[in-house]
Design a protein around this motif. Structure first.
Motif, PDB file in Angstrom:
ATOM      1  N   ILE A 134       9.226 -50.081 -16.688  1.00 56.30           N
ATOM      2  CA  ILE A 134       8.661 -49.090 -17.615  1.00 56.30           C
ATOM      3  C   ILE A 134       7.176 -48.840 -17.321  1.00 56.30           C
ATOM      4  O   ILE A 134       6.311 -49.121 -18.162  1.00 56.30           O
ATOM      5  CB  ILE A 134       8.847 -49.527 -19.081  1.00 56.30           C
ATOM      6  CG1 ILE A 134       8.374 -50.975 -19.283  1.00 56.30           C
ATOM      7  CG2 ILE A 134      10.291 -49.367 -19.515  1.00 56.30           C
ATOM      8  CD1 ILE A 134       8.291 -51.407 -20.747  1.00 56.30           C
ATOM      9  N   PRO A 135       6.856 -48.290 -16.151  1.00 58.74           N
ATOM     10  CA  PRO A 135       5.446 -47.975 -15.880  1.00 58.74           C
ATOM     11  C   PRO A 135       4.952 -46.909 -16.852  1.00 58.74           C
ATOM     12  O   PRO A 135       5.717 -46.063 -17.298  1.00 58.74           O
ATOM     13  CB  PRO A 135       5.479 -47.443 -14.444  1.00 58.74           C
ATOM     14  CG  PRO A 135       6.857 -46.882 -14.278  1.00 58.74           C
ATOM     15  CD  PRO A 135       7.743 -47.803 -15.076  1.00 58.74           C
ATOM     16  N   GLY A 136       3.667 -46.978 -17.147  1.00 58.48           N
ATOM     17  CA  GLY A 136       3.087 -45.975 -18.039  1.00 58.48           C
ATOM     18  C   GLY A 136       1.941 -45.259 -17.360  1.00 58.48           C
ATOM     19  O   GLY A 136       1.250 -45.827 -16.506  1.00 58.48           O
ATOM     20  N   THR A 137       1.721 -44.036 -17.715  1.00 56.24           N
ATOM     21  CA  THR A 137       0.585 -43.265 -17.212  1.00 56.24           C
ATOM     22  C   THR A 137       0.311 -42.109 -18.157  1.00 56.24           C
ATOM     23  O   THR A 137       1.189 -41.693 -18.919  1.00 56.24           O
ATOM     24  CB  THR A 137       0.865 -42.725 -15.786  1.00 56.24           C
ATOM     25  OG1 THR A 137      -0.293 -42.026 -15.314  1.00 56.24           O
ATOM     26  CG2 THR A 137       2.048 -41.759 -15.782  1.00 56.24           C
ATOM     27  N   THR A 138      -0.909 -41.600 -18.108  1.00 52.22           N
ATOM     28  CA  THR A 138      -1.246 -40.423 -18.906  1.00 52.22           C
ATOM     29  C   THR A 138      -1.484 -39.214 -18.007  1.00 52.22           C
ATOM     30  O   THR A 138      -1.891 -38.169 -18.493  1.00 52.22           O
ATOM     31  CB  THR A 138      -2.511 -40.688 -19.743  1.00 52.22           C
ATOM     32  OG1 THR A 138      -3.605 -40.989 -18.867  1.00 52.22           O
ATOM     33  CG2 THR A 138      -2.297 -41.847 -20.709  1.00 52.22           C
ATOM     34  N   LYS A 139      -1.218 -39.377 -16.721  1.00 49.36           N
ATOM     35  CA  LYS A 139      -1.458 -38.294 -15.758  1.00 49.36           C
ATOM     36  C   LYS A 139      -0.147 -37.843 -15.126  1.00 49.36           C
ATOM     37  O   LYS A 139       0.626 -38.662 -14.625  1.00 49.36           O
ATOM     38  CB  LYS A 139      -2.432 -38.756 -14.667  1.00 49.36           C
ATOM     39  CG  LYS A 139      -3.813 -39.155 -15.183  1.00 49.36           C
ATOM     40  CD  LYS A 139      -4.694 -39.615 -14.041  1.00 49.36           C
ATOM     41  CE  LYS A 139      -6.109 -39.933 -14.517  1.00 49.36           C
ATOM     42  NZ  LYS A 139      -6.134 -41.118 -15.409  1.00 49.36           N
ATOM     43  N   ILE A 140       0.096 -36.541 -15.154  1.00 45.51           N
ATOM     44  CA  ILE A 140       1.326 -35.985 -14.605  1.00 45.51           C
ATOM     45  C   ILE A 140       1.453 -36.297 -13.116  1.00 45.51           C
ATOM     46  O   ILE A 140       2.541 -36.621 -12.627  1.00 45.51           O
ATOM     47  CB  ILE A 140       1.391 -34.459 -14.832  1.00 45.51           C
ATOM     48  CG1 ILE A 140       1.459 -34.148 -16.338  1.00 45.51           C
ATOM     49  CG2 ILE A 140       2.583 -33.858 -14.101  1.00 45.51           C
ATOM     50  CD1 ILE A 140       2.673 -34.719 -17.041  1.00 45.51           C
ATOM     51  N   ASN A 147       0.451 -38.876 -11.533  1.00 45.97           N
ATOM     52  CA  ASN A 147       0.871 -40.268 -11.374  1.00 45.97           C
ATOM     53  C   ASN A 147       2.345 -40.426 -11.720  1.00 45.97           C
ATOM     54  O   ASN A 147       3.068 -41.202 -11.081  1.00 45.97           O
ATOM     55  CB  ASN A 147       0.033 -41.181 -12.252  1.00 45.97           C
ATOM     56  CG  ASN A 147      -1.398 -41.293 -11.789  1.00 45.97           C
ATOM     57  OD1 ASN A 147      -1.721 -40.911 -10.663  1.00 45.97           O
ATOM     58  ND2 ASN A 147      -2.273 -41.808 -12.636  1.00 45.97           N
ATOM     59  N   LEU A 148       2.793 -39.696 -12.731  1.00 46.40           N
ATOM     60  CA  LEU A 148       4.202 -39.746 -13.096  1.00 46.40           C
ATOM     61  C   LEU A 148       5.072 -39.227 -11.948  1.00 46.40           C
ATOM     62  O   LEU A 148       6.089 -39.832 -11.587  1.00 46.40           O
ATOM     63  CB  LEU A 148       4.461 -38.926 -14.356  1.00 46.40           C
ATOM     64  CG  LEU A 148       5.933 -38.830 -14.766  1.00 46.40           C
ATOM     65  CD1 LEU A 148       6.458 -40.186 -15.186  1.00 46.40           C
ATOM     66  CD2 LEU A 148       6.126 -37.816 -15.873  1.00 46.40           C
ATOM     67  N   ASP A 149       4.660 -38.111 -11.382  1.00 41.32           N
ATOM     68  CA  ASP A 149       5.418 -37.562 -10.256  1.00 41.32           C
ATOM     69  C   ASP A 149       5.423 -38.533  -9.082  1.00 41.32           C
ATOM     70  O   ASP A 149       6.424 -38.660  -8.361  1.00 41.32           O
ATOM     71  CB  ASP A 149       4.821 -36.217  -9.825  1.00 41.32           C
ATOM     72  CG  ASP A 149       5.093 -35.102 -10.833  1.00 41.32           C
ATOM     73  OD1 ASP A 149       6.060 -35.243 -11.614  1.00 41.32           O
ATOM     74  OD2 ASP A 149       4.350 -34.103 -10.833  1.00 41.32           O
ATOM     75  N   GLU A 150       4.313 -39.220  -8.894  1.00 39.57           N
ATOM     76  CA  GLU A 150       4.239 -40.218  -7.824  1.00 39.57           C
ATOM     77  C   GLU A 150       5.216 -41.358  -8.100  1.00 39.57           C
ATOM     78  O   GLU A 150       5.924 -41.821  -7.200  1.00 39.57           O
ATOM     79  CB  GLU A 150       2.817 -40.766  -7.706  1.00 39.57           C
ATOM     80  CG  GLU A 150       2.631 -41.742  -6.559  1.00 39.57           C
ATOM     81  CD  GLU A 150       1.181 -42.196  -6.421  1.00 39.57           C
ATOM     82  OE1 GLU A 150       0.936 -43.137  -5.649  1.00 39.57           O
ATOM     83  OE2 GLU A 150       0.294 -41.602  -7.080  1.00 39.57           O
ATOM     84  N   ASN A 151       5.270 -41.800  -9.356  1.00 37.43           N
ATOM     85  CA  ASN A 151       6.222 -42.858  -9.720  1.00 37.43           C
ATOM     86  C   ASN A 151       7.662 -42.425  -9.461  1.00 37.43           C
ATOM     87  O   ASN A 151       8.483 -43.198  -8.954  1.00 37.43           O
ATOM     88  CB  ASN A 151       6.059 -43.231 -11.185  1.00 37.43           C
ATOM     89  CG  ASN A 151       4.759 -43.974 -11.469  1.00 37.43           C
ATOM     90  OD1 ASN A 151       4.099 -44.457 -10.547  1.00 37.43           O
ATOM     91  ND2 ASN A 151       4.395 -44.065 -12.730  1.00 37.43           N
TER      92      ASN A 151
END
Length: 342
Positions: free
Chosen positions: A282-288, A290-294
């Motif tokens: 369950i990685p978290g991020t506030t940046k789109i 970074n989410l796309d990278e995940n």
């Protein structure tokens, strides 16, 4: 609608199915960064869902004044509730600079559940974890009350977080435990000798938090500086001499990532994803971005030899500093296997 491309797995043997990659909501209300505006937080969660991630994680202790659960509840109004697997947690009474106080009494369990249901504005919680075990209360008493909440339909599945082998086994004897949440990443692997095996013996799913090493493998503090407000400035692995030593690990993973044509974060997250079909990080991020990278980590195709090479590139005896803050989560408290007397 959620994407059909995202792989799905089953956690436990009670019927809970989740997206292989989950989303940790904690950062939306601060901790490693400034809180995002409410409308941005809702937009991020909608984007996450549209990308196929349906497994969301929060807690009653995230954000001041329970802000995280409130924000998640508002975001859920924009999503189909029956398509979302919502996990939240209870059990941390207070946190100071030197200690963490847990409460696992039946009365507190029920009080917390009712409060979370109200803040989230939902009729039920899919996966309700005991966030930290209260060793002064027999785990049988805590799980006994959670079992009642399941029978009442307020909770669907029960989880534990950072629990010992003995606690997991005893809890599972009272009511099936669906998932255990624990810190698991390339540089945090202390659970592999004991906790992971007991979970697999009992058919319990595994939910790794901080799968990117609290952002370390995404370049946190290595290629970008930490603000003074970021809690990581106090983390042993990000401080002083320890951090200088750990930089060599990041460089090593960066060089290895080049072999696979991916980023260090994608390689580190893919390593966790490849640990089994019972694992949902369950990685978290506030940046789109970074989410796309995940999400890109799901596209990596790794062999057994690849996994071994990645694992061997981070020898645990070279990792400098404890994985936890000071003595807030001291090992005696977290892994005490001696049951308290009734």
């Amino acid at each position: 609608m959620a994407s059909e491309i995202m792989p799905r797995i089953k956690l436990g043997s009670q019927g809970l199915e989740v997206s292989k990659l989950g989303y940790g909501c904690m950062g939306l209300t601060g901790r490693y960064n400034a809180p995002v505006p409410e409308e941005d937080g809702i937009a991020i969660m909608k984007y996450v869902f549209d990308k196929g991630i349906t497994f969301f994680d929060t807690s009653d202790v995230y954000g001041p004044n329970h802000m995280n659960e409130i924000l998640v509840g508002k975001a859920l109004k924009h999503l189909p509730r029956d398509k979302v697997q919502l996990g939240t947690k209870f059990g941390i009474l207070k946190i100071t600079e030197t200690e963490l106080v847990a409460n696992g009494t039946p009365e507190y369990v029920r009080q917390c559940c009712e409060a979370s249901l109200k803040r989230l504005d939902v009729d039920y919680i899919d996966l309700y974890y005991q966030h930290r075990v209260d060793t002064s209360v027999p785990i049988e008493d805590t799980i006994g009350e959670l079992k009642k909440l399941v029978e009442e339909g307020k909770v669907k599945y029960i989880g534990l977080s950072e629990a010992s082998m003995d606690t997991i086994r005893r809890a599972h004897a009272v009511h099936p435990i669906t998932a255990v949440q624990l810190e698991w990443s390339l540089w945090s692997r202390d659970s592999e000798d004991w906790i992971i095996p007991i979970c697999r013996e009992l058919g319990i799913g595994i939910v790794p938090y901080s799968p990117l090493g609290r952002g370390f493998f995404a370049g946190k503090a290595v290629v970008e500086s930490l603000s003074k407000e970021n809690d990581l400035v106090a983390h042993p692995r990000f401080k002083g001499e320890n951090f200088e030593k750990n930089k060599s690990i990041y460089i090593r993973i960066t060089n290895l990532a080049g072999k696979y044509g991916c980023t260090p974060a994608q390689l580190a997250l893919a390593w966790v994803l490849y640990q089994g079909d019972d694992v949902a990080p369950i990685p978290g991020t506030t940046k789109i971005k970074n989410l796309d990278e995940n999400l890109g980590s799901l596209k990596l195709r790794l062999t057994v030899d690849d996994i071994k090479q990645i694992t061997d590139s981070v020898p645990l005896d070279e990792v400098a500093g404890s994985r936890t803050y000071t003595n807030m989560y001291n090992s005696t408290w977290r892994f005490a296997d001696t049951p308290p007397k009734r």
